[in-house]
Design an enzyme around this catalytic site. Structure first.
Site, PDB file in Angstrom:
ATOM      1  N   HIS A 168      82.297  33.758  61.608  1.00  0.00           N
ATOM      2  CA  HIS A 168      82.892  33.866  60.606  1.00  0.00           C
ATOM      3  C   HIS A 168      83.557  35.295  60.001  1.00  0.00           C
ATOM      4  O   HIS A 168      83.795  36.030  60.589  1.00  0.00           O
ATOM      5  CB  HIS A 168      81.609  34.727  59.828  1.00  0.00           C
ATOM      6  N   ASN A 171      75.003  30.676  54.256  1.00  0.00           N
ATOM      7  CA  ASN A 171      75.109  31.157  55.215  1.00  0.00           C
ATOM      8  C   ASN A 171      74.670  32.015  54.209  1.00  0.00           C
ATOM      9  O   ASN A 171      75.003  32.457  53.084  1.00  0.00           O
ATOM     10  CB  ASN A 171      76.224  32.071  55.023  1.00  0.00           C
ATOM     11  N   TRP A 172      73.494  32.983  54.435  1.00  0.00           N
ATOM     12  CA  TRP A 172      73.158  33.747  53.287  1.00  0.00           C
ATOM     13  C   TRP A 172      73.278  35.248  53.254  1.00  0.00           C
ATOM     14  O   TRP A 172      73.031  36.082  53.002  1.00  0.00           O
ATOM     15  CB  TRP A 172      71.379  33.795  53.655  1.00  0.00           C
ATOM     16  N   GLU A 211      87.009  28.163  55.957  1.00  0.00           N
ATOM     17  CA  GLU A 211      87.099  28.764  55.132  1.00  0.00           C
ATOM     18  C   GLU A 211      88.142  29.977  55.229  1.00  0.00           C
ATOM     19  O   GLU A 211      88.440  30.841  55.932  1.00  0.00           O
ATOM     20  CB  GLU A 211      85.579  29.854  55.667  1.00  0.00           C
ATOM     21  N   GLY A 245      83.656  34.484  48.115  1.00  0.00           N
ATOM     22  CA  GLY A 245      83.266  34.726  47.202  1.00  0.00           C
ATOM     23  C   GLY A 245      84.281  35.228  46.410  1.00  0.00           C
ATOM     24  O   GLY A 245      84.487  36.004  45.034  1.00  0.00           O
ATOM     25  N   GLY A 250      78.402  30.288  50.757  1.00  0.00           N
ATOM     26  CA  GLY A 250      78.112  31.969  50.417  1.00  0.00           C
ATOM     27  C   GLY A 250      77.051  31.537  49.606  1.00  0.00           C
ATOM     28  O   GLY A 250      75.226  31.454  48.622  1.00  0.00           O
ATOM     29  N   GLY A 251      77.584  32.333  48.380  1.00  0.00           N
ATOM     30  CA  GLY A 251      76.705  32.765  47.172  1.00  0.00           C
ATOM     31  C   GLY A 251      75.419  31.743  46.593  1.00  0.00           C
ATOM     32  O   GLY A 251      74.899  32.241  46.161  1.00  0.00           O
ATOM     33  N   SER A 285      83.682  29.682  48.057  1.00  0.00           N
ATOM     34  CA  SER A 285      83.425  29.035  47.012  1.00  0.00           C
ATOM     35  C   SER A 285      83.266  27.832  46.535  1.00  0.00           C
ATOM     36  O   SER A 285      83.235  26.636  44.996  1.00  0.00           O
ATOM     37  CB  SER A 285      84.484  29.712  46.094  1.00  0.00           C
ATOM     38  N   GLU A 319      84.095  37.317  57.858  1.00  0.00           N
ATOM     39  CA  GLU A 319      84.093  38.309  57.940  1.00  0.00           C
ATOM     40  C   GLU A 319      83.866  39.093  58.569  1.00  0.00           C
ATOM     41  O   GLU A 319      83.283  40.906  59.099  1.00  0.00           O
ATOM     42  CB  GLU A 319      81.997  38.315  57.348  1.00  0.00           C
TER      43      GLU A 319
END
Ligand code: 13P
Length: 250
Positions: free
Chosen positions: A94, A9-10, A166, A172, A234-235, A213, A96
């Protein structure tokens, strides 16, 4: 047998140039690996370039959201038909989107219905906040997210569903959820409601990912868990490190 699934997931990262550079760097190494379904969920602006790069590839392309209508006056949204022009996956719900953009369990359900009715593969996200976790509400919160998200979704469409657990506090932060704990939460708060709604046979075919993470260095511990079938990353999906995660799954 559930095929391992790893999605990047960018989020709101990468210009087109940066996206193409990363794909050029990591695609050949990912292509060498077999036995894992790999997907990039990219910003809308990168869809065209990434889809073009990956058109003869087994790596899939998707978005990070999808609207419940196929067209209309919905400023800033993307329709399932538009997603389909470039890829076949969409992340839905998500945390976010839920916390910054007012996404609710009900709108997640509407988006999920639209995605599945338009033959997309939906990556549905669920997970609890730190406060909910510390107050012993994890199972209750996730079970509710699951039950509402899957209202009116027929059994026949579950083959196009992937679920991502998640925990919000792990996203993150570097504070990855303990793999045994993540497995237990997936078993009791995700697979159990699926079994109640769809029966054991269908529920056991649904792939469930862990996200929060995940790194090259810890991915394997998750993939060794019996109820975890992959990761939503993610990251670490923004870097060549993503290859290590796909390798761990393969
Ligand atoms: P991180 O891997 O950066 O923790 O993000 C997880 C996530 O939100 C993927 O959807």
């Amino acid at each position: 047998m559930r095929k391992p699934f790893v999605a990047g997931n960018w989020k709101m990262y990468k210009t087109v140039r940066e996206a193409v550079e990363l794909i050029d760097e990591i695609q050949p190494k990912i292509e060498e690996l077999s036995g894992v379904e790999t997907v990039f969920c990219v910003p809308f602006t990168c869809l065209s370039a990434v889809a073009e790069k990956l058109k003869n590839s087994k790596i899939g392309v998707g978005t990070q959201n999808v609207h419940w209508e196929t067209q209309g006056a919905f400023t800033g949204e993307i329709s399932p038909l538009m997603v389909k022009e470039f890829g076949k996956y969409a992340i839905i719900g998500h945390s976010e989107r839920r916390s910054f953009f007012g996404e609710t369990d009900e709108s997640v359900n509407m988006r999920l219905q639209a995605a599945l009715n338009n033959d997309l593969v939906a990556i549905v996200c669920v997970g609890e906040s730190l406060d909910q976790n510390e107050n012993g509400k994890t199972e209750e919160v996730i079970t509710r997210q699951m039950k509402i998200a899957f209202t009116n979704i027929p059994k026949s469409q579950l083959k196009n569903v992937v679920i991502a657990y998640e925990p919000i506090w792990a996203i993150g932060t570097g504070l990855a959820c303990d793999p045994l704990k993540a497995n237990e939460i997936i078993k009791y708060s995700i697979r159990k409601p699926l079994i109640e709604m769809y029966g054991e046979d269908v529920a056991k075919e649904v792939r469930v990912l862990y996200g929060g993470s995940v790194k090259g260095s810890n991915a394997k511990e998750y993939f060794l868990q019996p109820d975890i079938d992959g990761a939503l990353v993610g990251g670490a999906s923004l870097k060549p490190e993503f290859i290590e995660i796909v390798r761990a799954a393969a």
